[in-house]
Design a protein around this motif. Sequence first.
Motif, short mmCIF file in Angstrom:
data_model
loop_
_atom_site.label_atom_id
_atom_site.label_comp_id
_atom_site.label_asym_id
_atom_site.label_seq_id
_atom_site.Cartn_x
_atom_site.Cartn_y
_atom_site.Cartn_z
N GLN A 25 0.95 -1.18 0.09
CA GLN A 25 0.12 -0.07 -0.04
C GLN A 25 0.82 1.25 0.01
OE1 GLN A 25 -2.22 1.51 3.69
NE2 GLN A 25 -3.59 0.40 2.49
N VAL A 62 0.45 3.68 -3.42
CA VAL A 62 -0.49 5.13 -3.33
C VAL A 62 0.21 6.20 -3.56
CG1 VAL A 62 -1.61 6.47 -1.48
CG2 VAL A 62 -2.05 4.15 -1.32
N LEU A 89 -7.17 -6.29 3.77
CA LEU A 89 -6.01 -5.79 4.12
C LEU A 89 -5.05 -6.74 4.85
CD1 LEU A 89 -7.26 -2.38 5.52
CD2 LEU A 89 -5.57 -2.45 3.82
N GLN A 145 -2.49 -6.99 7.52
CA GLN A 145 -2.76 -6.32 8.72
C GLN A 145 -3.57 -7.13 9.66
OE1 GLN A 145 -3.19 -2.18 6.76
NE2 GLN A 145 -3.50 -1.88 8.80
N MET A 163 -3.30 -0.35 15.56
CA MET A 163 -3.87 0.43 14.39
C MET A 163 -2.53 0.53 13.57
SD MET A 163 -6.94 0.85 13.74
CE MET A 163 -8.04 -0.21 14.52
N ASN A 164 -2.53 0.42 12.36
CA ASN A 164 -1.12 0.76 11.48
C ASN A 164 -1.37 2.08 10.90
OD1 ASN A 164 0.51 -1.48 12.05
ND2 ASN A 164 -0.59 -2.74 10.42
N PRO A 165 -0.22 2.96 10.74
CA PRO A 165 -0.67 4.07 9.83
C PRO A 165 -1.04 3.94 8.29
CG PRO A 165 1.52 4.12 10.43
CD PRO A 165 0.81 2.88 11.17
N GLY A 166 -1.93 4.54 8.00
CA GLY A 166 -2.39 4.49 6.47
C GLY A 166 -1.45 5.95 5.65
N PRO A 167 -1.74 5.82 4.54
CA PRO A 167 -0.89 6.74 3.68
C PRO A 167 -1.38 8.32 4.16
CG PRO A 167 -1.96 5.19 2.25
CD PRO A 167 -2.51 4.99 3.39
N ASP A 168 -0.45 9.09 4.06
CA ASP A 168 -0.94 10.68 4.18
C ASP A 168 -1.84 11.05 3.09
OD1 ASP A 168 -0.93 13.52 4.12
OD2 ASP A 168 1.28 13.51 4.72
N TRP A 169 -3.03 11.72 3.85
CA TRP A 169 -4.14 12.03 3.00
C TRP A 169 -3.87 13.19 1.97
CZ3 TRP A 169 -9.81 11.75 5.50
CH2 TRP A 169 -9.97 10.59 5.98
N LEU A 211 -1.68 12.72 -0.09
CA LEU A 211 -1.38 11.94 -1.26
C LEU A 211 -2.95 11.69 -2.18
CD1 LEU A 211 1.05 9.26 -0.07
CD2 LEU A 211 1.50 11.15 -1.57
N LEU A 212 -3.72 11.44 -1.40
CA LEU A 212 -5.12 11.54 -2.01
C LEU A 212 -5.99 12.71 -2.41
CD1 LEU A 212 -6.73 8.94 0.52
CD2 LEU A 212 -5.49 8.48 -1.40
#
Lengths: 341, 341
Positions: free
Chosen positions: A230, A234, A248, A251, A257-263, A265-266
């Motif tokens: 991921q 991303v 996922l 995970q 909880m695992n961090p997701g991508p910085d928003w 980027l979205l």
Amino acid sequence: MANTNRRILLKSRPEGEPTHANFEVVDHPIPEPKDGEYLSKTIWMSLDPYMRGRMAETKGYAANVNLGDAMVGGTVGQVVKSKNPRFKEGDFVVEYAGWQSYAVSDGAMSMKLDPGAAPLSLALSVLGMPGMTAWWGLMQIGKPKAGETVVVSAASGAVGSVVGQLARLHGCRAVGIAGGKDKCNYVVKELGFDACVDYRAAGANLFKEIRAAAPKGIDVYFENVGGAVQAAVVPQLNDFARVPLCGLISQYNEMQMNPGPDWRLLLVKRATVTGFIVSDHFGQMEGFWKEVPAAVKAGKIKYREDIVKGIENAPEAFMGLLKGRNFGKLLVQVAEDPTRK
Amino acid sequence: MANTNRRILLKSRPEGEPTHANFEVVDHPIPEPKDGEYLSKTIWMSLDPYMRGRMAETKGYAANVNLGDAMVGGTVGQVVKSKNPRFKEGDFVVEYAGWQSYAVSDGAMSMKLDPGAAPLSLALSVLGMPGMTAWWGLMQIGKPKAGETVVVSAASGAVGSVVGQLARLHGCRAVGIAGGKDKCNYVVKELGFDACVDYRAAGANLFKEIRAAAPKGIDVYFENVGGAVQAAVVPQLNDFARVPLCGLISQYNEMQMNPGPDWRLLLVKRATVTGFIVSDHFGQMEGFWKEVPAAVKAGKIKYREDIVKGIENAPEAFMGLLKGRNFGKLLVQVAEDPTRK
């Protein structure tokens, strides 16, 4: 007919990876159907990543398995006794009997299978829940346009393999991500993907290898895994990219909880991420039935089964599934399939 | 007419928070319009969070400002000389003249304003880009249904204030998140939101205070800020929640990527996160024009302006905007507004 019902119960909830201690194999008497019910003997049992969520205490999107209950799951069985006029002895059914060798059902969620139409086990893979998951996520959420690049993780799996083949059928560049050389070879040479990245071999070069396989960027990312894949995908999304968020698996054994991508980027790419679960959409599958069975019959969508024999081996196989040890759709053969040579 | 064109140039790119050293105030000669152009005198200049992105070297979704060029931005001006038949002396226009007191334009992106229809400055707030941003994100992405709960961050700002009022007009519970008691009071008492959470006062109780304000969970989260507010909101999303991702102001001065929420939170809730930028949709604003101007005229959508006088004060005001120091739509008054008493 064996004279006991072998069942796999959830004995305790896993902390992190499931172990044998979380399961208990028991032999119970074969149940008797009441009026309106039938008894089926399980032939095929599906093992799927979502089952990890059912083992947990925390609320997911479906009711969790209670301690002491049999694990849940989709199955193909044959009716051996019936007090339900819709089902007669000898009928094949796809149902949700769970991890047990016999089950009683009122048939409300069961569907009869025509053994002449397709191999029975396909009702648990490409013509069943995983195939519908691939179709819904790709076609209804991903909305791929010819010429676009579709990237799918867990590409050799029951869902990912259908995603990439459907993407090709719709004129897209299909890029798989899978673990190991054999899986990648299969994805490209057998399934016809344009490229496949071996995330295990790539290691720290994962970002670059994905870039090389998807040089025009990524328009649809069908997400099955999370984690390092991921994080590498991303930042390579194109403007207006769509991300069907299906699973996922990397995970599922994580306790925190695992961090997701910085928003950001979205935001910058005006991307859309949509979580989905196929059971919300079982009533909206006209398009699936129109497209997929014919493509399977014509050999345009291929599939691969990874068969484990004996229900008592389900826990071990399931633990392997969460680590990507299976190669193709993971099935447990609980009893002989009379339609298969 | 002042006899120079005061301009604010981008002198260097900020590392983290912008400082005065990143800007240069210069006085240039007033430019002359060529054939097909007009010269306008800027009256109102909009300061908006997105401008932080334009100061950066890394590619955002629009061309960045080159070093030595004037900062970009939306403005309202009055035509003072014209060699373009569509614009005559005295006309009021909303345009994209940037941080300067005079500008020459070919009018391709300019729109004439009727000073009798609404105060001129509204073309930079509720009837302009911020209002369209609110409308597009809420109505086209958020798709709120009556009875649902809409949460919006930066709730007293130019975008957030319209989001919450529109949500109320469409029968939703509107919950704002804002920094400080005054802003929260304004959001509830003046704008009519159902509740507002002061994230500064809440501190470690932010999650709980949002829960109390949105006891049925969150169906639409209109994201303007990111950071701690995002982290507290996302776990409270309801099934099938929609997240219009409009901005991440708390992160704009961050040099490194920040982790976003664990995608398991989106998966389990089947949530959708959609990044957007309103300029992609300027041609699809029929619904906005049908709904918002009438609601503003009728007093059903209220607005508040935070006016800073003098273009040379724009850098300081902009730095404050990124810290939430403004209260209402931040505007720089560059010259007298002849239509305003």
